[in-house]
Design a protein around this motif. Structure first.
Motif, PDB file in Angstrom:
ATOM      1  N   VAL A 168       1.061  -1.026   0.278  1.00  0.00           N
ATOM      2  CA  VAL A 168       0.294  -0.268   0.364  1.00  0.00           C
ATOM      3  C   VAL A 168       0.716   1.195  -0.651  1.00  0.00           C
ATOM      4  O   VAL A 168       1.834   1.447   0.995  1.00  0.00           O
ATOM      5  CB  VAL A 168      -0.551   0.251   1.252  1.00  0.00           C
ATOM      6  N   VAL A 169       0.731   2.451  -1.008  1.00  0.00           N
ATOM      7  CA  VAL A 169       1.760   2.969  -0.898  1.00  0.00           C
ATOM      8  C   VAL A 169       0.319   4.548  -1.236  1.00  0.00           C
ATOM      9  O   VAL A 169      -0.002   4.433  -2.410  1.00  0.00           O
ATOM     10  CB  VAL A 169       2.660   2.750  -2.394  1.00  0.00           C
ATOM     11  N   GLN A 170       0.810   5.635  -1.053  1.00  0.00           N
ATOM     12  CA  GLN A 170       0.274   7.080  -1.313  1.00  0.00           C
ATOM     13  C   GLN A 170       1.220   8.413  -1.214  1.00  0.00           C
ATOM     14  O   GLN A 170       1.952   8.262  -0.672  1.00  0.00           O
ATOM     15  CB  GLN A 170      -0.640   7.277  -0.360  1.00  0.00           C
TER      16      GLN A 170
ATOM     17  N   LEU B 152      -1.182   2.967  -4.466  1.00  0.00           N
ATOM     18  CA  LEU B 152      -1.239   1.386  -4.281  1.00  0.00           C
ATOM     19  C   LEU B 152      -1.938   0.590  -3.648  1.00  0.00           C
ATOM     20  O   LEU B 152      -1.555   1.673  -2.635  1.00  0.00           O
ATOM     21  CB  LEU B 152       0.122   1.476  -4.948  1.00  0.00           C
ATOM     22  N   ILE B 153      -2.125   0.064  -4.468  1.00  0.00           N
ATOM     23  CA  ILE B 153      -3.023  -0.728  -3.084  1.00  0.00           C
ATOM     24  C   ILE B 153      -3.268  -2.359  -4.184  1.00  0.00           C
ATOM     25  O   ILE B 153      -4.100  -2.859  -4.855  1.00  0.00           O
ATOM     26  CB  ILE B 153      -4.741  -0.516  -3.239  1.00  0.00           C
ATOM     27  N   GLY B 154      -2.352  -2.834  -3.349  1.00  0.00           N
ATOM     28  CA  GLY B 154      -1.843  -4.321  -3.908  1.00  0.00           C
ATOM     29  C   GLY B 154      -1.301  -4.026  -5.398  1.00  0.00           C
ATOM     30  O   GLY B 154      -0.542  -4.018  -5.977  1.00  0.00           O
TER      31      GLY B 154
ATOM     32  N   ILE C 236      -4.262   2.293 -12.929  1.00  0.00           N
ATOM     33  CA  ILE C 236      -3.518   0.556 -13.550  1.00  0.00           C
ATOM     34  C   ILE C 236      -3.136  -0.630 -12.815  1.00  0.00           C
ATOM     35  O   ILE C 236      -2.877  -1.040 -12.349  1.00  0.00           O
ATOM     36  CB  ILE C 236      -2.093   1.067 -14.472  1.00  0.00           C
ATOM     37  N   ASP C 237      -2.857  -1.522 -14.196  1.00  0.00           N
ATOM     38  CA  ASP C 237      -2.660  -3.113 -13.459  1.00  0.00           C
ATOM     39  C   ASP C 237      -1.639  -3.224 -13.538  1.00  0.00           C
ATOM     40  O   ASP C 237      -1.657  -3.654 -14.778  1.00  0.00           O
ATOM     41  CB  ASP C 237      -3.936  -3.999 -14.081  1.00  0.00           C
ATOM     42  N   LEU C 238      -0.977  -3.439 -12.998  1.00  0.00           N
ATOM     43  CA  LEU C 238       0.425  -3.692 -12.607  1.00  0.00           C
ATOM     44  C   LEU C 238       0.528  -5.234 -13.588  1.00  0.00           C
ATOM     45  O   LEU C 238       2.032  -5.445 -13.246  1.00  0.00           O
ATOM     46  CB  LEU C 238       1.573  -3.494 -11.186  1.00  0.00           C
ATOM     47  N   THR C 239       0.345  -6.169 -13.157  1.00  0.00           N
ATOM     48  CA  THR C 239       0.526  -7.060 -13.371  1.00  0.00           C
ATOM     49  C   THR C 239       0.404  -6.961 -15.799  1.00  0.00           C
ATOM     50  O   THR C 239       0.247  -7.942 -16.204  1.00  0.00           O
ATOM     51  CB  THR C 239      -0.868  -8.075 -13.174  1.00  0.00           C
ATOM     52  N   LYS C 240      -0.183  -6.206 -16.215  1.00  0.00           N
ATOM     53  CA  LYS C 240      -0.387  -6.196 -17.345  1.00  0.00           C
ATOM     54  C   LYS C 240       0.405  -5.441 -18.118  1.00  0.00           C
ATOM     55  O   LYS C 240       1.301  -5.044 -18.702  1.00  0.00           O
ATOM     56  CB  LYS C 240      -1.323  -5.151 -18.177  1.00  0.00           C
TER      57      LYS C 240
ATOM     58  N   GLN D 130       8.269  -1.103 -11.548  1.00  0.00           N
ATOM     59  CA  GLN D 130       9.864  -1.029 -11.105  1.00  0.00           C
ATOM     60  C   GLN D 130       9.599  -0.694  -9.374  1.00  0.00           C
ATOM     61  O   GLN D 130       9.093  -0.824  -8.338  1.00  0.00           O
ATOM     62  CB  GLN D 130      10.417  -1.246 -11.721  1.00  0.00           C
ATOM     63  N   SER D 131       8.675   0.706 -10.236  1.00  0.00           N
ATOM     64  CA  SER D 131       8.439   2.206  -8.975  1.00  0.00           C
ATOM     65  C   SER D 131       7.766   1.348  -7.694  1.00  0.00           C
ATOM     66  O   SER D 131       7.616   2.324  -6.908  1.00  0.00           O
ATOM     67  CB  SER D 131       7.828   3.408 -10.112  1.00  0.00           C
ATOM     68  N   PHE D 132       6.880   0.864  -8.010  1.00  0.00           N
ATOM     69  CA  PHE D 132       5.637   0.208  -7.118  1.00  0.00           C
ATOM     70  C   PHE D 132       6.074  -0.958  -6.320  1.00  0.00           C
ATOM     71  O   PHE D 132       6.033  -1.865  -4.975  1.00  0.00           O
ATOM     72  CB  PHE D 132       4.452  -0.140  -7.930  1.00  0.00           C
ATOM     73  N   ASP D 133       7.284  -2.021  -7.021  1.00  0.00           N
ATOM     74  CA  ASP D 133       7.403  -3.119  -7.070  1.00  0.00           C
ATOM     75  C   ASP D 133       8.207  -2.800  -5.364  1.00  0.00           C
ATOM     76  O   ASP D 133       9.771  -3.300  -5.506  1.00  0.00           O
ATOM     77  CB  ASP D 133       8.472  -4.282  -7.467  1.00  0.00           C
TER      78      ASP D 133
END
Length: 252
Positions: free
Chosen positions: A81-83, A96-98, A117-121, A130-133
């Motif tokens: 979880v990120v804001q 970011l939520i999941g 944006i679905d990060l899995t796509k 990468q920024s959110f991983d």
């Protein structure tokens, strides 16, 4: 949107990726061991692990040439979880939520203020992914090769981007991202940094400068606080959100 994503990706990558570390598996609340105090490199690496052992607030600035970016974020690495809010360089907000990322900026070209944006796509090597991983990141800290305490919990030293890449996880293209940064740097083996470690062995400040071959100095400054404070992030209202298009995913 095409103007926003590269800038946002660079900002988040520099502020979150370069600073974040992997979970060492140790007790994040434990004070630094005596042996660590005699080994500044180990002290700094353990300090980052402790800082990210729970929730944290991060304030960061990134300067590249005449461009200046400021970010303020709160995150819970374990829960993904990120804001983040700031100027990149125009006002923006990212959540970011999941695996769901939400981005809001005046540069968005959609009909609604938020883009989902679905990060899995995203491509495995996507900088935005990468920024959110957060959990898969080692970043600059993994490449620290020398450090010395200069007093008051402050340390100075150098990091090797090549070694950071070797230590990084291959998940999410993190290693490739650090290798790309190393190629841009004039001297990737000697990136100067300054760090501050508090009495509980947590990293509270980190600044470093990457002299690049093409865009001048990339200067990053981070401050961390709010350790253990509750982080709550909610998705934007559905009527203000639209999903990224298939064409946009190709660009991302």
């Amino acid at each position: 949107m095409r103007r926003l994503i590269p800038t946002l990706s660079i900002a988040l990558f520099a502020a979150l990726v370069a600073g974040c570390g992997t979970d060492s598996g140790g007790d994040s609340a434990a004070p630094p061991a005596a042996a660590s105090k005699a080994d500044p490199v180990t002290t700094i690496r353990q300090a980052m692990d402790r800082s990210l052992g729970g929730t944290v607030t991060m304030d960061a600035s990134v300067k590249a040439g005449t461009q200046s970016i400021t970010l303020s974020g709160k995150m819970d690495p374990a829960s993904r979880v990120v804001q983040v809010t700031g100027n990149a360089p125009e006002p923006m907000e990212a959540r970011l939520i999941g695996d769901a990322a939400y981005i809001k900026s005046d540069s968005l070209e959609g009909e609604k203020p938020w883009m989902k944006i679905d990060l899995t796509k995203l491509r495995p090597t996507s900088t935005l992914r990468q920024s959110f991983d957060i959990k898969a990141q080692t970043g600059l800290i993994g490449g620290v090769v020398s450090a010395q305490e200069v007093g008051g919990g402050r340390y100075t030293g150098t990091a090797d981007l090549g070694k950071a890449a070797e230590a990084a996880s291959t998940d999410g293209g993190m290693r490739e991202g650090l290798e790309s940064s190393a190629k841009l740097a004039k001297d990737p083996k000697a990136i100067p940094f300054e760090a501050t470690v508090d009495a509980d062995g947590r990293l509270t400040a980190l600044s470093y400068t990457i002299a690049t071959k093409t865009v001048g100095d990339l200067v990053t400054d981070m401050r961390m606080s709010g350790f253990g404070e509750k982080v709550s992030v909610s998705a934007p209202p559905a009527n203000e959100t639209e999903a990224a298009s298939a064409e946009m995913y190709k660009f991302l």
